[in-house]
Design a protein around this motif. Sequence first.
Motif, PDB file in Angstrom:
ATOM      1  N   ARG A 188       0.852  -1.190   0.000  1.00  0.00           N
ATOM      2  CA  ARG A 188       0.000   0.000   0.000  1.00  0.00           C
ATOM      3  C   ARG A 188       0.894   1.249   0.000  1.00  0.00           C
ATOM      4  N   VAL A 189       0.757   2.061  -1.038  1.00  0.00           N
ATOM      5  CA  VAL A 189       1.502   3.313  -1.125  1.00  0.00           C
ATOM      6  C   VAL A 189       0.578   4.431  -0.677  1.00  0.00           C
ATOM      7  N   THR A 190       1.000   5.205   0.314  1.00  0.00           N
ATOM      8  CA  THR A 190       0.104   6.159   0.966  1.00  0.00           C
ATOM      9  C   THR A 190       0.278   7.573   0.416  1.00  0.00           C
ATOM     10  N   LYS A 191      -0.668   8.435   0.769  1.00  0.00           N
ATOM     11  CA  LYS A 191      -0.662   9.826   0.327  1.00  0.00           C
ATOM     12  C   LYS A 191       0.433  10.609   1.054  1.00  0.00           C
ATOM     13  N   LYS A 192       1.035  11.563   0.322  1.00  0.00           N
ATOM     14  CA  LYS A 192       2.135  12.356   0.854  1.00  0.00           C
ATOM     15  C   LYS A 192       1.725  13.823   0.968  1.00  0.00           C
ATOM     16  N   ALA A 193       2.397  14.557   1.860  1.00  0.00           N
ATOM     17  CA  ALA A 193       2.147  15.983   2.013  1.00  0.00           C
ATOM     18  C   ALA A 193       2.765  16.755   0.847  1.00  0.00           C
ATOM     19  N   TYR A 194       2.141  17.894   0.488  1.00  0.00           N
ATOM     20  CA  TYR A 194       2.674  18.755  -0.565  1.00  0.00           C
ATOM     21  C   TYR A 194       2.648  20.205  -0.068  1.00  0.00           C
ATOM     22  N   ASP A 195       3.165  21.151  -0.887  1.00  0.00           N
ATOM     23  CA  ASP A 195       3.475  22.477  -0.355  1.00  0.00           C
ATOM     24  C   ASP A 195       2.433  23.554  -0.649  1.00  0.00           C
ATOM     25  N   LYS A 196       1.168  23.199  -0.761  1.00  0.00           N
ATOM     26  CA  LYS A 196       0.076  24.161  -0.905  1.00  0.00           C
ATOM     27  C   LYS A 196      -1.073  23.737   0.001  1.00  0.00           C
ATOM     28  N   PHE A 197      -1.923  24.703   0.348  1.00  0.00           N
ATOM     29  CA  PHE A 197      -3.117  24.359   1.101  1.00  0.00           C
ATOM     30  C   PHE A 197      -4.147  23.748   0.153  1.00  0.00           C
ATOM     31  N   VAL A 220     -18.042   9.518   6.208  1.00  0.00           N
ATOM     32  CA  VAL A 220     -17.507  10.868   6.102  1.00  0.00           C
ATOM     33  C   VAL A 220     -15.995  10.743   6.020  1.00  0.00           C
ATOM     34  N   ALA A 221     -15.401  11.365   5.007  1.00  0.00           N
ATOM     35  CA  ALA A 221     -13.956  11.307   4.828  1.00  0.00           C
ATOM     36  C   ALA A 221     -13.411  12.709   4.597  1.00  0.00           C
ATOM     37  N   VAL A 222     -12.212  12.982   5.129  1.00  0.00           N
ATOM     38  CA  VAL A 222     -11.575  14.286   4.962  1.00  0.00           C
ATOM     39  C   VAL A 222     -10.126  14.083   4.533  1.00  0.00           C
ATOM     40  N   ASP A 223      -9.634  15.040   3.760  1.00  0.00           N
ATOM     41  CA  ASP A 223      -8.237  15.074   3.325  1.00  0.00           C
ATOM     42  C   ASP A 223      -7.819  16.538   3.347  1.00  0.00           C
ATOM     43  N   VAL A 224      -6.944  16.903   4.297  1.00  0.00           N
ATOM     44  CA  VAL A 224      -6.524  18.298   4.453  1.00  0.00           C
ATOM     45  C   VAL A 224      -5.003  18.357   4.409  1.00  0.00           C
ATOM     46  N   ASN A 225      -4.489  19.264   3.568  1.00  0.00           N
ATOM     47  CA  ASN A 225      -3.043  19.458   3.457  1.00  0.00           C
ATOM     48  C   ASN A 225      -2.712  20.936   3.621  1.00  0.00           C
ATOM     49  N   THR A 226      -1.615  21.219   4.348  1.00  0.00           N
ATOM     50  CA  THR A 226      -1.211  22.608   4.519  1.00  0.00           C
ATOM     51  C   THR A 226       0.265  22.701   4.863  1.00  0.00           C
ATOM     52  N   PRO A 227       0.958  23.718   4.335  1.00  0.00           N
ATOM     53  CA  PRO A 227       2.293  24.024   4.845  1.00  0.00           C
ATOM     54  C   PRO A 227       2.162  24.632   6.247  1.00  0.00           C
ATOM     55  N   LEU A 228       3.160  24.415   7.089  1.00  0.00           N
ATOM     56  CA  LEU A 228       3.110  24.919   8.457  1.00  0.00           C
ATOM     57  C   LEU A 228       4.034  26.111   8.676  1.00  0.00           C
ATOM     58  N   ASN A 229       4.773  26.508   7.645  1.00  0.00           N
ATOM     59  CA  ASN A 229       5.624  27.694   7.781  1.00  0.00           C
ATOM     60  C   ASN A 229       5.689  28.423   6.444  1.00  0.00           C
ATOM     61  N   LYS A 247       7.590  26.960   3.541  1.00  0.00           N
ATOM     62  CA  LYS A 247       7.035  25.704   3.039  1.00  0.00           C
ATOM     63  C   LYS A 247       8.039  24.557   3.115  1.00  0.00           C
ATOM     64  N   THR A 248       8.793  24.560   4.193  1.00  0.00           N
ATOM     65  CA  THR A 248       9.714  23.448   4.445  1.00  0.00           C
ATOM     66  C   THR A 248       9.161  22.459   5.463  1.00  0.00           C
ATOM     67  N   VAL A 249       8.026  22.813   6.074  1.00  0.00           N
ATOM     68  CA  VAL A 249       7.333  21.910   6.999  1.00  0.00           C
ATOM     69  C   VAL A 249       5.910  21.734   6.470  1.00  0.00           C
ATOM     70  N   LEU A 250       5.572  20.500   6.105  1.00  0.00           N
ATOM     71  CA  LEU A 250       4.302  20.215   5.437  1.00  0.00           C
ATOM     72  C   LEU A 250       3.516  19.203   6.253  1.00  0.00           C
ATOM     73  N   PHE A 251       2.209  19.415   6.319  1.00  0.00           N
ATOM     74  CA  PHE A 251       1.352  18.525   7.100  1.00  0.00           C
ATOM     75  C   PHE A 251       0.138  18.121   6.277  1.00  0.00           C
ATOM     76  N   THR A 290       6.022  16.212   6.969  1.00  0.00           N
ATOM     77  CA  THR A 290       7.266  16.184   6.202  1.00  0.00           C
ATOM     78  C   THR A 290       8.047  17.461   6.463  1.00  0.00           C
ATOM     79  N   ILE A 291       9.322  17.295   6.777  1.00  0.00           N
ATOM     80  CA  ILE A 291      10.219  18.422   7.052  1.00  0.00           C
ATOM     81  C   ILE A 291      11.352  18.373   6.035  1.00  0.00           C
TER      82      ILE A 291
END
Length: 810
Positions: free
Chosen positions: A243-252, A268-277, A280-284, A312-313
């Motif tokens: 199983r290959v999983t989803k990765k963080a990227y550098d945009k909201f 109910v399913a959610v998928d939220v991605n955001t940079p934390l700084n 954009k070197t810290v991604l969640f 991801t850092i």
Amino acid sequence: MQNLRLLGLATAFAGSAFTAQAQQAAAIRGRVTTSDGQPAQAVTVGLKGRGQGAITNAQGEYVLDHLRPGSYTLVISAVGLKAEEKTVTLGPGQSAASVDFALAESAQQLQEVVVSAGRTNKFSRTNSDDVAKMPLKNVENPQVYSTVTKELLTEQLVFTADDATRNVPGIQRMWESTGRAGDGGSYYTMRGFVTQSQLRNGLVGNVATTIDAANLEKLEVIKGPSGTLYGSALTSYGGLLNRVTKKAYDKFGGEVNYSAGSYNFNRVAVDVNTPLNPAKTVLFRVNGAWNYEGSFQDVGFSRTYALAPTLTIRPNDKLSITLDGEFQRNTATGRTFFFPNSAISQLGFDRADQAPIDYRKAYSGPGLWTASRATNLFGQVNYQLSPTLRSSTNFASISSYSDGFGPYIGILGNGRGIGQDSLLQSDQSTRDSRGRLLQVQQLFNGDFQLGRLRNRVVLGFDFLHVRNDQFFFGSTYAKVPINSATYDYGSFNGANMTRLYNAGPPGYTYPVFNETNTYSAFLSDVLNLTDRLSVLAAVRVDRFANKGADGANAGFNQTAASPKFGAVYQLVPAQLSVFANYQNSFANRGTYFGYDAAANALTAPITAKLEHANQVEAGVKFDRLGGRFTATLSVYDIRVQNVLRTDTDPRGAALFAQVQSGEQVSRGVEADVVINPLPGLNVVAGFAYNHAELTNDGPATQGRRPSTAGSPTLANLWVSYRLPMGPLKGLGLGAGGNYASDNMVVNDANAGQFTLPSYVVLNASAFFDQPRYRFSVKMDNLTDQHYWIGYGSMNPQKLRSIIGSVAFKF
């Protein structure tokens, strides 16, 4: 010891080659993203005026290596997009340069352009970073594998990893999840052998229940014995599921999805991605789902919570650190399993479709449920040591827990014909059971030249710790008529089973306590002898240490080597290749009891020799017409030696004696085709035929197909069409299904033969996919087909269901 010396010499050689080449070559690397920050996969990055190029991976990354100092013009292109150029200069002594590209299109627009151009197959992936543990295109990989993409998962409204497998040729689910710690996930059969989904991003990733697909980017199914790269403890001779999983990227960005349908299905399913700084070197990114479903039978439900965060850092261009987790909680009633408890000749039937049972009846009451959970943690540190050498340090900690009932139904025959048999309502409970796995893996990947020969090498060191602390116990509740209009089958319920266990000891107990450590080292090299001819050579050495069962049984140690060889010749470079491989795997079978004829008794425990499987395979791979036609056709032969089998000589006290002389032969053909013949039209099709046979076995099973080998013939098909342009662009329809031939789940001269009949299950979907929203509906089992799967059993499958879904994207 000789194997260890050889591996040490190979390691030293590879390390010195890495170092030498790192001082001579330079590289250009970078990342291609869309306007919304998502990675742009399968974009071509080439050097203008030169033949060298690369294709971006799932993270949008590319590498152009083996470059000398000078000025280069990079050109990126994708189907239907205007090419972009950038110039970069590599100075003398400079080892690397970084060049990133940002497309003007968003991820959704890029997908629409690709579909409109009609020259890219959205259901196909022509390269993988995981299958060979190095970036390698399918047409240059001598191993066979299939990929189920996120686009196909979305179109089919797939909610579980189980449902994703229906798009893979030659794999068949044989047992639904029981939720039991340690072994509770679904069981499948591939190429005649049993396997489970135990790998996640190439590392251990067990989930002891039905695996939610909320975090699934793609599913890779790798065929054949794969012990050399993945280890024998986590794979089977038929293959493995990764199983290959989803990765963080550098945009909201992200998506919220709600689905509802038949049998009180709600999700109910959610998928939220955001940079934390700001840099954009810290991604969640976090994916999660809540899922509830009733049963097509009169009793049953399943409730699941799944959460998968990833952080991801990236402090600089060379270093990236990823920490992620997988948390799943499930409460579910046991599936309805029917087991023949008598010789088949004593039953009034020998096929599931002849059984005098009500397909919609569970033959049990409320309260017979199990609570299970998975708490899995992962870590990865990637570091680019040089332009040609990369380090990857990986960690996985797996913990499973289960507690609750496990109902099953026995069928007891009396030889008087259909309708005269009885049912045994029984339970096997799990109490505070736990499974723990820990894996640490270090990889070094190199891509360098020795003389004029290109070498792509992976050197790996691996430690795997497994501990099972599980306790099972059970009793039979009642013997009841097999089909009565007046009998209350619901009296077999949680409250009454609790009273039965409180009244006295259970009918039996079954503790599972064991602990093992596996220490491994492996080396794999893909050597390009010419531009068209490449060979693969690999070897793995495992030191297996069984520590015994809490002192009750003595432990033992075994050492084994697992080699692998392959060759690929590209008849048309990067488009058409022929291949052949030899693959090996083995199994540590622990201890067994032999037969002492003089004493007419069992011997002391004997440590089993290693059980070995060897596969020879050949075939052809296609990646033609700019990705519009991809296919793999192959023929294989697998032979397993040193199989433990029942000793036919023992009598009396030695009834359960074994000898280690059995063999199994498994051979077959497979075809996997993914095509895009017209703009907007995509087809996924597969076919597999397998002949499996037990040889050098006891009289009861000699020359017979193993009861765990599944259906000999399997086929899958999915056809979809999406309007590529116009006011209704994004509107689409999909339809297809699966075929399985008769499956003999009991095949023994003494017990008889019991068959699950062949089936064709048809499915369909419709969708309207737009940049900000998506409406979907699917119907599974269109014809309301009655069909069964089984592992020495018969397990009725879900009837027709309809589910609608709405998703909002941001």
